[in-house]
Write an enzyme that holds these catalytic residues in place. Structure first.
Site, PDB file in Angstrom:
ATOM      1  N   HIS A 261      43.715  39.828  41.770  1.00 37.35           N
ATOM      2  CA  HIS A 261      44.682  40.567  40.982  1.00 37.35           C
ATOM      3  C   HIS A 261      43.987  41.608  40.191  1.00 37.35           C
ATOM      4  CE1 HIS A 261      47.992  41.619  38.348  1.00 37.35           C
ATOM      5  NE2 HIS A 261      48.862  40.900  39.123  1.00 37.35           N
ATOM      6  N   ASP A 315      51.771  34.928  44.140  1.00 35.32           N
ATOM      7  CA  ASP A 315      52.208  34.847  45.698  1.00 35.32           C
ATOM      8  C   ASP A 315      51.595  33.540  46.322  1.00 35.32           C
ATOM      9  OD1 ASP A 315      53.935  37.082  45.804  1.00 35.32           O
ATOM     10  OD2 ASP A 315      52.454  38.309  45.926  1.00 35.32           O
TER      11      ASP A 315
HETATM   12  N1  CMC Z   1      40.036  37.894  48.926  1.00 29.17           N
HETATM   13  C1  CMC Z   1      39.038  38.266  48.919  1.00 29.17           C
HETATM   14  N2  CMC Z   1      38.091  39.239  48.067  1.00 29.17           N
HETATM   15  C2  CMC Z   1      39.059  39.781  47.407  1.00 29.17           C
HETATM   16  C3  CMC Z   1      40.526  39.425  47.145  1.00 29.17           C
HETATM   17  C4  CMC Z   1      40.964  38.541  48.146  1.00 29.17           C
HETATM   18  N3  CMC Z   1      42.410  38.173  47.951  1.00 29.17           N
HETATM   19  N4  CMC Z   1      40.944  40.150  46.046  1.00 29.17           N
HETATM   20  C5  CMC Z   1      39.848  41.099  45.736  1.00 29.17           C
HETATM   21  N5  CMC Z   1      38.863  40.800  46.384  1.00 29.17           N
HETATM   22  C6  CMC Z   1      37.500  41.311  46.262  1.00 29.17           C
HETATM   23  C7  CMC Z   1      37.354  42.727  46.925  1.00 29.17           C
HETATM   24  O1  CMC Z   1      36.736  42.509  48.221  1.00 29.17           O
HETATM   25  C8  CMC Z   1      36.295  43.471  46.026  1.00 29.17           C
HETATM   26  O2  CMC Z   1      35.132  43.056  46.348  1.00 29.17           O
HETATM   27  P1  CMC Z   1      33.699  43.879  46.139  1.00 29.17           P
HETATM   28  O3  CMC Z   1      33.724  44.392  44.618  1.00 29.17           O
HETATM   29  O4  CMC Z   1      32.558  42.933  46.398  1.00 29.17           O
HETATM   30  O5  CMC Z   1      34.138  45.155  47.126  1.00 29.17           O
HETATM   31  C9  CMC Z   1      36.915  43.037  44.717  1.00 29.17           C
HETATM   32  O6  CMC Z   1      37.163  41.598  44.934  1.00 29.17           O
HETATM   33  C10 CMC Z   1      37.890  43.870  44.194  1.00 29.17           C
HETATM   34  O7  CMC Z   1      38.799  43.989  44.805  1.00 29.17           O
HETATM   35  P2  CMC Z   1      40.190  45.350  45.092  1.00 29.17           P
HETATM   36  O8  CMC Z   1      40.823  45.106  46.177  1.00 29.17           O
HETATM   37  O9  CMC Z   1      39.213  46.383  44.600  1.00 29.17           O
HETATM   38  O10 CMC Z   1      41.169  44.919  43.855  1.00 29.17           O
HETATM   39  P3  CMC Z   1      42.312  45.465  43.550  1.00 29.17           P
HETATM   40  O11 CMC Z   1      42.518  45.474  42.001  1.00 29.17           O
HETATM   41  O12 CMC Z   1      42.374  47.004  44.166  1.00 29.17           O
HETATM   42  O13 CMC Z   1      43.339  44.805  44.362  1.00 29.17           O
HETATM   43  C11 CMC Z   1      44.901  43.088  44.945  1.00 29.17           C
HETATM   44  C12 CMC Z   1      44.284  43.748  43.720  1.00 29.17           C
HETATM   45  C13 CMC Z   1      45.913  42.047  44.506  1.00 29.17           C
HETATM   46  C14 CMC Z   1      45.462  44.287  45.988  1.00 29.17           C
HETATM   47  C15 CMC Z   1      43.981  42.472  45.785  1.00 29.17           C
HETATM   48  O14 CMC Z   1      43.267  41.268  45.142  1.00 29.17           O
HETATM   49  C16 CMC Z   1      44.572  41.917  47.159  1.00 29.17           C
HETATM   50  O15 CMC Z   1      44.532  42.448  48.021  1.00 29.17           O
HETATM   51  N6  CMC Z   1      44.623  40.382  47.331  1.00 29.17           N
HETATM   52  C17 CMC Z   1      45.416  39.814  48.464  1.00 29.17           C
HETATM   53  C18 CMC Z   1      46.763  40.429  48.555  1.00 29.17           C
HETATM   54  C19 CMC Z   1      47.743  39.681  47.528  1.00 29.17           C
HETATM   55  O16 CMC Z   1      47.478  38.472  47.166  1.00 29.17           O
HETATM   56  N7  CMC Z   1      48.594  40.489  46.684  1.00 29.17           N
HETATM   57  C20 CMC Z   1      49.453  40.037  45.798  1.00 29.17           C
HETATM   58  C21 CMC Z   1      49.101  40.616  44.403  1.00 29.17           C
HETATM   59  S1  CMC Z   1      49.827  39.614  43.007  1.00 29.17           S
HETATM   60  C22 CMC Z   1      51.539  39.754  43.214  1.00 29.17           C
HETATM   61  C23 CMC Z   1      52.133  41.207  43.719  1.00 29.17           C
HETATM   62  O17 CMC Z   1      51.603  42.006  43.204  1.00 29.17           O
HETATM   63  O18 CMC Z   1      53.085  41.093  44.129  1.00 29.17           O
END
Ligand code: CMC
Length: 378
Positions: A261, A315
């Site tokens: 998140h 989720d």
């Molecule tokens: N699985 C594996 N690694 C992850 C995940 C994950 N679900 N989420 C973040 N990371 C890692 C990512 O690879 C990165 O690592 P590094 O710094 O080594 O490159 C680091 O954590 C930061 O990730 P990011 O993608 O830059 O984080 P963000 O804040 O841009 O994205 C997010 C947040 C929710 C989009 C992302 O965590 C994600 O894609 N999660 C999976 C999809 C998901 O479950 N979405 C629902 C979100 S909550 C409810 C909603 O909004 O509807």
């Protein structure tokens, strides 16, 4: 003019001043209008929480009765909307059907009378009341059935479950569903809420505001993740496969759905509550083997990715609860939308009360002074 640093995803940049909800991502705290989410989940109902979010205070008993009454008696949708929905392809995603239907409401009710409190009240009631009906109607019509009429003797959540299955739900199931709606009702400046506020800032009608937010919610990085979680648990198939599945995903740098998140660096408090609700569902309605897989996945991810603050988000466990209620997987995100419409409307109201149109800037990375090349010379 000062040059601001570009932040991909606008991370950390305030897009509004808001008194609607608050998140402390380090401690896992979520509040709606200052009330803790755990307190609301335990003691409130979805409609009371919607009132709290939209009008900024808990309603008195009379205010609540009146609000519930208005929502109850606006649940029916116009036959023309139903006819329009009938022509949607049954293979289409229910989120697309919902977005189109929410926008279509604007054809009937759009007056853009934003200075009139009665118009605002009417739009709030109509959207809260009809969105569940439209989700359920599409579900029945895509199976070739006629939609069922809402039942005035059932409360908000029981009526939705009834409209989906044509059976009156068990009271515990209806209560758990209502808590799920409360948990999903609002969550600060997420992508769909930002979308709602940008659309609202043009002073268009609230149906367009909600339609744009529904479109944004549907993506797999936002509300669409709940649907992907179930696909992932099915693919893993057994507790023994969790380790190898995770290794493979991490090696490919693929995201694990339902984890991570932008704001929470600990387990999302809503995931904690949803996990308990899932357990209550299994106690009463039977075990689900995917729950064991989910718990093992959570443990394995905490071990591997806990140092990065990657824990279950809202989720992760919601799909397991909805599955046990018999809700089809591709309706999980529309169900999220049914709840989040409360938050979007609260933000719509807040935005138009002190409006300035959103018009951010950009960092231009293209060329300048390029001369035109005639097509024959390219
Ligand atoms: N699985 C594996 N690694 C992850 C995940 C994950 N679900 N989420 C973040 N990371 C890692 C990512 O690879 C990165 O690592 P590094 O710094 O080594 O490159 C680091 O954590 C930061 O990730 P990011 O993608 O830059 O984080 P963000 O804040 O841009 O994205 C997010 C947040 C929710 C989009 C992302 O965590 C994600 O894609 N999660 C999976 C999809 C998901 O479950 N979405 C629902 C979100 S909550 C409810 C909603 O909004 O509807």
């Amino acid at each position: 003019m000062s040059v601001c640093e570009f932040k991909p995803g606008l991370e950390g940049i305030p897009a509004a001043q808001s008194s609607i909800s608050f998140v402390n991502g380090q401690e896992g705290i979520l509040e709606y209008r200052g009330l803790r989410i755990e307190d609301l989940a335990e003691n409130s109902t979805f409609l009371e929480t919607a009132y709290l979010l939209i009008w900024g205070k808990l309603p008195t008993k009379d205010e609540l009765i009146e609000f519930e009454h208005e929502v109850r008696y606006h649940r029916r949708i116009k036959y023309r909307i139903r006819d329009m929905m009938k022509s949607f392809p049954e293979s289409g995603h229910p989120m697309d059907a919902l977005q189109a239907s929410a926008a279509a409401l604007g054809l009937f009710y759009s007056r853009r009378d934003l200075d009139n409190p009665a118009y605002i009240r009417d739009a709030v009631v109509r959207l809260l009341a009809t969105i569940p009906t439209m989700v359920a109607a599409f579900q029945l019509m895509r199976k070739g059935n006629d939609p069922v009429r809402p039942r005035d003797d059932l409360d908000y959540s029981a009526n939705f479950l009834y409209m989906l299955s044509e059976r009156e739900p068990d009271p515990l199931m209806a209560r758990i569903f209502d808590v799920c709606l409360t948990l999903h009702a609002e969550h600060t400046m997420n992508a769909s809420t930002f979308s709602a506020r940008v659309t609202a800032s043009t002073l268009t009608d609230p149906y367009a505001v909600v339609a744009s937010a529904v479109g944004t919610l549907g993506g797999p990085l936002h509300g669409g993740a709940n649907e992907e979680v179930i696909g992932m648990l099915e693919e893993i198939g057994s507790v023994e496969n969790v380790g190898s599945y995770l290794e493979d995903r991490l090696q490919r740098k693929a995201k694990i759905m339902g984890f991570g998140h932008r704001v929470y660096k600990v387990k999302d408090p809503r995931a904690t509550i949803l996990q308990k609700l899932a357990e209550q569902m299994f106690d009463k309605f039977g075990y689900d083997k995917y729950y064991d897989i989910a718990v093992e996945l959570e443990r394995a991810i905490a071990e591997k990715l806990g140092h990065k603050g990657i824990y279950p988000n809202v989720d992760f466990y919601s799909g397991l609860v909805y599955r046990k209620m018999g809700i089809p997987t591709d309706l999980f995100t529309p169900v999220f939308a049914i709840a989040r419409v409360a938050g979007w409307l609260a933000h719509w109201k807040e935005q138009i009360a002190e409006n300035r149109i959103f018009r951010p800037t950009q960092v231009y990375t293209g060329h300048h002074d390029v001369s035109y090349t005639p097509v024959e010379q390219r």
